[in-house]
Enzyme design. Structure first.
Site, PDB file in Angstrom:
ATOM      1  N   ASP A 103      -3.536   5.044  -7.082  1.00 50.27           N
ATOM      2  CA  ASP A 103      -2.942   4.198  -6.042  1.00 50.27           C
ATOM      3  C   ASP A 103      -3.758   2.920  -5.880  1.00 50.27           C
ATOM      4  O   ASP A 103      -4.948   2.890  -6.205  1.00 50.27           O
ATOM      5  CB  ASP A 103      -2.936   4.928  -4.693  1.00 50.27           C
ATOM      6  CG  ASP A 103      -2.087   6.185  -4.741  1.00 50.27           C
ATOM      7  OD1 ASP A 103      -1.164   6.247  -5.581  1.00 50.27           O
ATOM      8  OD2 ASP A 103      -2.363   7.101  -3.949  1.00 50.27           O
TER       9      ASP A 103
HETATM   10  N1  URA Z   1      -3.816  11.385  -5.696  1.00 53.62           N
HETATM   11  C1  URA Z   1      -3.486  10.434  -4.795  1.00 53.62           C
HETATM   12  O1  URA Z   1      -2.994  10.751  -3.715  1.00 53.62           O
HETATM   13  N2  URA Z   1      -3.721   9.158  -5.107  1.00 53.62           N
HETATM   14  C2  URA Z   1      -4.282   8.755  -6.270  1.00 53.62           C
HETATM   15  O2  URA Z   1      -4.489   7.563  -6.488  1.00 53.62           O
HETATM   16  C3  URA Z   1      -4.628   9.753  -7.189  1.00 53.62           C
HETATM   17  C4  URA Z   1      -4.387  11.062  -6.880  1.00 53.62           C
END
Ligand code: URA
Length: 236
Positions: A103
């Site tokens: 993310d």
């Molecule tokens: N899980 C998440 O919630 N976000 C990420 O960026 C990676 C794994």
């Protein structure tokens, strides 16, 4: 391989553009300028210069980036920077892709490659490559929450159970664990499912590969041994 083809394979533009670079005297191998685009090369341990800048020939590229927060893993980032902004045109021309996604607000180890088979090997759901995450949580982590994460939780619109392994409570509000799948927002949704919330998320490890000695925002090529470490399947 012909010099013009080798240059094209390394991301220096179209065959025509590479021919022009060669004819302009931009390319040298072991200090000798080569101006014949059809010059035949032995690719083993080949290094060459383009206008004096040195490059190693790489059949495929494997890169580890310590991703900072505020970068999206998409080519057309809308509200933030794109991780691809961190790479030059030569690498981008090779068709660099992210191996899975982090993310925008997650930091840590992100792999990029132009090797479709490697990408598939690491991201295919059946491969269960382990990923280790460290997180800060909004509320203190309770023993019951750890137990639920270990046993596995259900996530809306996803089939199956999502469990964490190797859970370590680092501080009242700080947790580390390993997951073996990779669905959308998985860690954040797992924490929400047990009644807590991720405030800050960092990926520490993929397979058996870490990026602890890489500064945030920096990247490095992986050695063949490191590529194997990333593929190491850590069973649950
Ligand atoms: N899980 C998440 O919630 N976000 C990420 O960026 C990676 C794994």
């Amino acid at each position: 391989m012909l010099l013009e083809k080798m240059l094209q394979s390394q991301g220096f533009g179209s065959r025509k553009h590479c021919q022009q670079l060669i004819k302009n005297g931009a390319i040298a191998i072991q200090g000798e300028v080569i101006s014949n685009p059809k010059h035949k090369l032995d690719l083993k341990d080949l290094t060459f210069t383009v206008y004096g800048e040195s490059f190693d020939y790489r059949e495929k590229v494997y890169i580890a980036l310590n991703k900072p927060q505020g970068y999206e893993c998409s080519h057309q980032a809308t509200h933030h920077f794109s991780v691809f902004d961190l790479f030059d045109d030569v690498l981008m021309n090779r068709g660099l892709q992210c191996v899975g996604r982090l993310d925008q607000d997650t930091s840590g180890l992100l792999l990029l490659t132009d090797d479709g088979q490697f990408l598939q090997a690491l991201t295919h759901p059946k491969k269960h490559v382990a990923k280790v995450y460290r997180m800060q949580t909004a509320d203190p982590v309770r023993a019951g929450q750890i137990q639920q994460l270990e046993q596995g939780v259900e996530l809306r619109n996803e089939a199956g159970i999502f469990a964490a392994t190797d859970i370590i409570l680092l501080a009242e509000n700080e947790l580390q664990f390993t997951i073996h799948q990779g669905v959308y927002h998985q860690v954040k949704r797992m924490l929400a499912a047990v009644g807590n919330k991720v405030e800050r998320l960092h990926r520490q490890q993929i397979g058996a590969l870490t990026c602890t000695d890489l500064e945030e925002g920096h990247w490095t090529y992986l050695s063949p041994e490191q590529v194997e470490l990333a593929k190491t399947r850590m069973t649950v």
